[in-house]
Design an enzyme around this catalytic site. Structure first.
Site, short mmCIF file in Angstrom:
data_model
loop_
_atom_site.label_atom_id
_atom_site.label_comp_id
_atom_site.label_asym_id
_atom_site.label_seq_id
_atom_site.Cartn_x
_atom_site.Cartn_y
_atom_site.Cartn_z
N HIS A 1 6.73 -7.34 6.62
CA HIS A 1 8.03 -6.60 5.97
C HIS A 1 9.26 -7.26 6.43
O HIS A 1 10.24 -6.74 6.47
CB HIS A 1 7.79 -5.16 6.05
CG HIS A 1 6.75 -4.58 5.42
ND1 HIS A 1 6.60 -4.44 4.09
CD2 HIS A 1 5.60 -3.95 6.08
CE1 HIS A 1 5.50 -3.92 3.72
NE2 HIS A 1 4.74 -3.51 5.10
N ARG B 1 -4.80 -9.85 0.54
CA ARG B 1 -3.44 -9.40 1.18
C ARG B 1 -3.40 -9.65 2.75
O ARG B 1 -2.54 -10.32 3.23
CB ARG B 1 -2.92 -8.27 0.72
CG ARG B 1 -1.36 -7.66 1.28
CD ARG B 1 -1.27 -6.23 0.80
NE ARG B 1 0.09 -5.67 1.37
CZ ARG B 1 0.26 -5.12 2.51
NH1 ARG B 1 -0.85 -4.97 3.06
NH2 ARG B 1 1.42 -4.55 2.63
N GLN C 1 7.05 -5.73 -1.80
CA GLN C 1 6.60 -4.96 -0.63
C GLN C 1 6.35 -5.71 0.61
O GLN C 1 6.48 -5.43 1.59
CB GLN C 1 5.45 -4.06 -1.12
CG GLN C 1 5.34 -2.98 -0.04
CD GLN C 1 3.68 -2.74 0.28
OE1 GLN C 1 3.05 -3.65 0.53
NE2 GLN C 1 3.24 -1.46 0.10
N SER D 1 3.19 1.04 3.56
CA SER D 1 2.58 -0.55 3.53
C SER D 1 1.41 -0.58 2.94
O SER D 1 1.35 -0.11 1.73
CB SER D 1 2.53 -0.89 4.91
OG SER D 1 2.46 -2.28 4.89
N LEU D 2 0.36 -0.94 3.55
CA LEU D 2 -0.87 -0.91 3.05
C LEU D 2 -1.35 0.27 2.19
O LEU D 2 -2.28 0.28 1.10
CB LEU D 2 -1.87 -1.45 4.12
CG LEU D 2 -3.40 -1.02 3.88
CD1 LEU D 2 -4.19 -2.07 2.95
CD2 LEU D 2 -4.28 -0.74 5.23
N GLN E 1 -1.47 -0.08 8.46
CA GLN E 1 -2.15 -0.80 9.59
C GLN E 1 -1.42 -0.24 10.99
O GLN E 1 -0.27 0.02 10.99
CB GLN E 1 -1.71 -2.39 9.49
CG GLN E 1 -2.48 -3.06 9.99
CD GLN E 1 -2.45 -4.65 9.63
OE1 GLN E 1 -2.12 -4.81 8.42
NE2 GLN E 1 -2.85 -5.40 10.34
#
Length: 314
Positions: free
Chosen positions: A201, A116, A250, A91-92, A11
């Site tokens: 996160h 998500r 995560q 991440s994503l 992102q």
């Protein structure tokens, strides 16, 4: 044969016009994007191609859009017979890497990241959380500084270790505001608040983890065909049970991207290929190792530049 590692953006890399050039040129990409629109039940193609940018940037739209952008570039790479030795995502982007490695189907991946995004949006009240990038300060000083703030009742965690000299923190809005001042006092060159909708996160995302775990338990996850370096551990993973567990962790754990790249470099990779929109990860790789060879594949021109290098005699 040249050894390449694929990297998949997260992102922040979304922008209006993404994937449009591939869509106009490649029939398989057109089919992929049109099918994705049916799966997601949102006008994702219009959001990606035309915006508006503020709608595309909403977490529940940005996440499937970025996955779709990476899958579109992958379709073209796969037709050229190019397969990575290993992969990682930011991440994503880890979901994109897992689709690439055959652990997730494209359809399940799209549904998962859409869900998500929704879970992340509702995990913490909008506008009450924040993130900031800390430049030019070592991790131990950052950790001791944010520990002081956490002891005073505000949550601030390290969210991303992106590269040497760039660490992202995440937490409550007030906690981040306090951290900005304290980190500057403690020697940070700059502390830049990020334009995000939540404290990603950080431990503030834990409320979303049980719901994400429930979603993952309904998905058929397979063993990965090649190593995917996990954000949580910065280590390769292929086992389906471990993949499922790490995707849950995560959400509220830091992205150990700098360490991931260092570990991948030990495998004698000839080049890192950022698959999807933007060049953010390519820049981070070069900060980990200045002379590392990187490519960004996000449209036909950048694809051709990569293919020219890949197919030339070694």
């Amino acid at each position: 044969m040249k050894k390449v590692a694929f990297l998949f953006p997260g992102q922040g890399s979304q922008e209006t016009g993404m994937t449009k050039a591939f869509y106009e040129k490649d029939e398989d990409v057109r089919t992929l994007v049109d099918q994705a629109e049916e799966i997601l039940q949102v006008p994702i193609k219009k959001l990606m191609f035309e915006g508006p940018q503020e709608d595309l940037t909403k977490t529940e739209h940005a996440q499937p859009a970025l996955l779709l952008s990476s899958l579109a570039a992958l379709r073209v790479l796969e037709k050229e017979g190019i397969r990575p030795e290993m992969a990682a995502g930011h991440s994503l982007g880890e979901y994109s890497a897992l689709v690439n490695a055959g652990a997730l189907s494209a359809e399940d991946g799209l549904k998962l990241v859409q869900k998500r995004g929704q879970l992340m949006e509702k995990a913490y009240p909008a506008g009450k959380g924040s993130m900031a990038a800390v430049l030019g300060l070592d991790e131990s000083t950052i950790q001791s500084t944010i520990n002081e703030i956490s002891e005073q009742g505000e949550v601030v965690d390290i969210a991303n270790d992106n590269c040497p000299g760039q660490i992202v923190i995440s937490g409550t809005k007030q906690g981040i505001e306090q951290a900005v001042d304290k980190l500057k006092e403690n020697g940070a060159k700059r502390v830049l608040p990020l334009n995000v909708s939540g404290p990603f996160h950080s431990r503030l995302m834990e409320p979303a983890s049980s719901e994400l775990a429930a979603e993952l338990n309904q998905i058929n996850i397979k063993d990965a065909d090649f190593p995917v370096y996990a954000n949580v551990t910065a280590a390769p993973v292929q086992d389906q049970t471990e993949i499922r567990d790490l995707l849950v962790k995560q959400l509220y754990s830091p992205v150990r991207f700098s360490e991931t790249i260092s570990n991948m470099l030990e495998k004698d990779i000839d080049a890192f290929v950022e698959v999807g929109n933007g060049k953010v990860l390519s820049g981070l790789v070069r900060k980990v190792k200045r002379r590392a060879k990187t490519f960004s594949v996000q449209d036909p021109d950048s694809m051709n530049a990569f293919l020219e290098w890949y197919k030339e005699d070694s």
